[in-house]
Write an enzyme that holds these catalytic residues in place. Structure first.
Site, mmCIF file in Angstrom:
data_model
loop_
_atom_site.group_PDB
_atom_site.id
_atom_site.type_symbol
_atom_site.label_atom_id
_atom_site.label_comp_id
_atom_site.label_asym_id
_atom_site.label_seq_id
_atom_site.Cartn_x
_atom_site.Cartn_y
_atom_site.Cartn_z
ATOM 1 N N SER A 1 1.106 5.149 -0.147
ATOM 2 C CA SER A 1 0.334 6.379 0.047
ATOM 3 C C SER A 1 0.894 7.553 -0.729
ATOM 4 O O SER A 1 0.216 8.554 -0.927
ATOM 5 C CB SER A 1 0.296 6.732 1.534
ATOM 6 O OG SER A 1 1.603 7.078 1.983
ATOM 7 N N GLY A 2 2.157 7.449 -1.140
ATOM 8 C CA GLY A 2 2.832 8.579 -1.775
ATOM 9 C C GLY A 2 3.802 9.249 -0.833
ATOM 10 O O GLY A 2 4.472 10.214 -1.200
ATOM 11 N N CYS B 1 -10.215 4.121 9.356
ATOM 12 C CA CYS B 1 -9.617 3.866 8.044
ATOM 13 C C CYS B 1 -8.772 2.600 8.082
ATOM 14 O O CYS B 1 -8.832 1.764 7.170
ATOM 15 C CB CYS B 1 -8.778 5.064 7.608
ATOM 16 S SG CYS B 1 -8.096 4.908 5.932
ATOM 17 N N ASP C 1 7.494 6.810 4.045
ATOM 18 C CA ASP C 1 7.460 5.569 4.815
ATOM 19 C C ASP C 1 6.996 4.386 3.964
ATOM 20 O O ASP C 1 7.627 3.325 3.961
ATOM 21 C CB ASP C 1 6.541 5.723 6.035
ATOM 22 C CG ASP C 1 7.084 6.702 7.058
ATOM 23 O OD1 ASP C 1 8.315 6.774 7.203
ATOM 24 O OD2 ASP C 1 6.280 7.394 7.700
ATOM 25 N N SER C 2 5.881 4.554 3.257
ATOM 26 C CA SER C 2 5.364 3.440 2.452
ATOM 27 C C SER C 2 6.285 3.126 1.283
ATOM 28 O O SER C 2 6.392 1.968 0.866
ATOM 29 C CB SER C 2 3.952 3.749 1.954
ATOM 30 O OG SER C 2 3.930 4.904 1.140
ATOM 31 N N LEU D 1 -4.442 3.907 -2.949
ATOM 32 C CA LEU D 1 -5.881 3.954 -2.746
ATOM 33 C C LEU D 1 -6.412 5.355 -3.022
ATOM 34 O O LEU D 1 -6.002 6.319 -2.364
ATOM 35 C CB LEU D 1 -6.225 3.547 -1.310
ATOM 36 C CG LEU D 1 -5.745 2.169 -0.867
ATOM 37 C CD1 LEU D 1 -6.257 1.858 0.540
ATOM 38 C CD2 LEU D 1 -6.175 1.089 -1.851
ATOM 39 N N ALA E 1 0.863 -1.182 0.000
ATOM 40 C CA ALA E 1 0.000 0.000 0.000
ATOM 41 C C ALA E 1 0.898 1.229 0.000
ATOM 42 O O ALA E 1 1.598 1.495 0.968
ATOM 43 C CB ALA E 1 -0.905 -0.006 1.225
ATOM 44 N N CYS F 1 -7.490 13.668 6.781
ATOM 45 C CA CYS F 1 -7.191 13.725 5.350
ATOM 46 C C CYS F 1 -8.334 14.312 4.531
ATOM 47 O O CYS F 1 -8.093 14.958 3.513
ATOM 48 C CB CYS F 1 -6.814 12.341 4.828
ATOM 49 S SG CYS F 1 -8.151 11.126 4.867
#
EC number: 2.8.1.13
Length: 367
Positions: free
Chosen positions: A8-9, A101, A12-13, A32, A6, A198
């Site tokens: 997120s942009g 979420c 960390d991801s 997502l 996943a 968000c």
């Protein structure tokens, strides 16, 4: 393993996905799309899951040489997170949309689709650690206490833990992650962290709620029931709040007053002294276990009521009559609101969580 990362942009991801590739896994990246406002762009460090973020995620995936997709989860996000957020405020509670979420989107909807497509696990950039314990897989705090995110993962179940992968859990600091991203050539190496809710990127929760549910004049009362002011909508207030109170009658002792309770049915806000925010007991009927549940009906633990709050030693028990979990902290908790999530720990292990339904003030109303 086949890993669905996943992305997120954020940094960390991106690093988490890179480490999954380095570990030899078959990795596919996915971003997502949680909003249908196609023109949305990130402003400063606020918000997440925007067009800009999806482009950053795609660039990271391209650099890592992994397939990348954007999945539209906006309808599910609206139903399970945004609508829930509004309903909770209308009910006089203080929700945590990040918990919802994680519970409903990232580790329910996303994980369900990943398993259906043959993936073994979902990889995220959360700072938390998985450990094989005596009774099965356990979720523990991250090595870096400042970045630990085990609190917001307290909603995960044992079955979901079996399909998760957290490559950043043992990383000593966020600075190490940024340095690694820079060394890998990831353009998000110095991208600021996202903040606030968000879907309310400008941070004006009160204004956003007013647009969604409207305004209605109501009374602000003290603990005796005396009217001391008015407001334009009880949904705009939460326990512990001081700012924004229009009080026409000063307190007898001249001290500031804080929101102690929100009563949506009567559209009333109750205020009182700061001392009355001290809470001696919390309980909730909506709970889940992150791994094996406790064997006893009463046990010692630590309770944490916010993502960055200090854990407090406590005793927890199952109430036989109501079926709820009841937690009594050794030191009074400050400014707890119904709707918040209480996460229970035993040492560094996340034991489980519950949504707070009831609080008991440590200061009687007549004091």
């Amino acid at each position: 393993m086949r890993i669905l990362a996943a992305m997120s942009g954020g940094v960390d991801s991106a690093v988490a996905a890179a480490r999954a590739v380095d570990a030899g896994h078959d990795v596919v990246g996915v971003h997502l799309a949680l909003s249908r406002a196609g023109g949305t762009l990130r402003t400063g460090s606020r918000g997440c899951c925007t067009i800009e973020d999806s482009l950053d995620a795609r660039r990271a995936a391209d650099l890592l040489g992994i397939p990348f997709y954007v999945w539209d989860f906006s309808e599910r996000f609206r139903d399970d997170v945004i609508d829930d957020f509004i309903a909770e405020y209308q009910a006089g509670r203080t929700p945590n949309p990040c918990m919802r979420c994680n519970e409903k989107i990232k580790f329910a909807a996303l994980l369900e689709r990943a398993v259906e497509l043959g993936f073994d696990a979902v990889c995220t950039g959360h700072y938390a650690t998985l450990i094989d314990g005596e009774s099965g897989l356990e979720l523990h705090r991250a090595s870096d206490a400042a970045k630990d995110q085990s609190y917001v993962l307290g909603v995960l179940t044992a079955e979901q833990l079996a399909h998760t992968y957290f490559p950043l859990g043992a990383t000593p600091s966020k600075a190490v992650v940024r340095a690694e991203a820079a060394a890998r050539g990831l353009t998000v190496a110095q991208k600021p962290d996202s903040h606030d809710i968000c879907f309310i990127p400008d941070g004006d929760t009160r204004g956003w709620l007013a647009e969604k549910v409207g305004t209605a004049t109501g009374d602000i009362v003290d603990r005796t029931g005396a009217v001391v002011g008015s407001h334009e909508g009880a949904h705009a207030f939460t326990v512990g709040q001081r700012r924004g109170l229009a009080l026409g009658v000063p307190a007898a002792d001249g001290k500031p007053r804080f929101v102690l309770e929100v009563r949506p049915v009567s559209n009333t806000v109750v205020v009182g002294p700061k001392e009355a925010l001290a809470i001696s007991e919390i309980s909730g009927a909506r709970y889940s276990w992150t791994g094996a549940p406790p064997a006893d009906d009463e046990w010692d633990c630590h309770v944490q009521i916010r993502a960055h709050a200090e854990p407090v030693p406590a005793t927890a028990r199952r109430d036989a009559a109501s079926g709820a979990l009841v937690v009594t902290p050794e030191v009074a908790l400050d400014g707890v609101a119904p709707g918040q999530t209480a996460v229970l720990y035993v040492g560094t292990r996340v034991l489980g969580q519950f949504t707070i339904d009831r609080t008991v003030s440590a200061v009687p109303a007549g004091v």
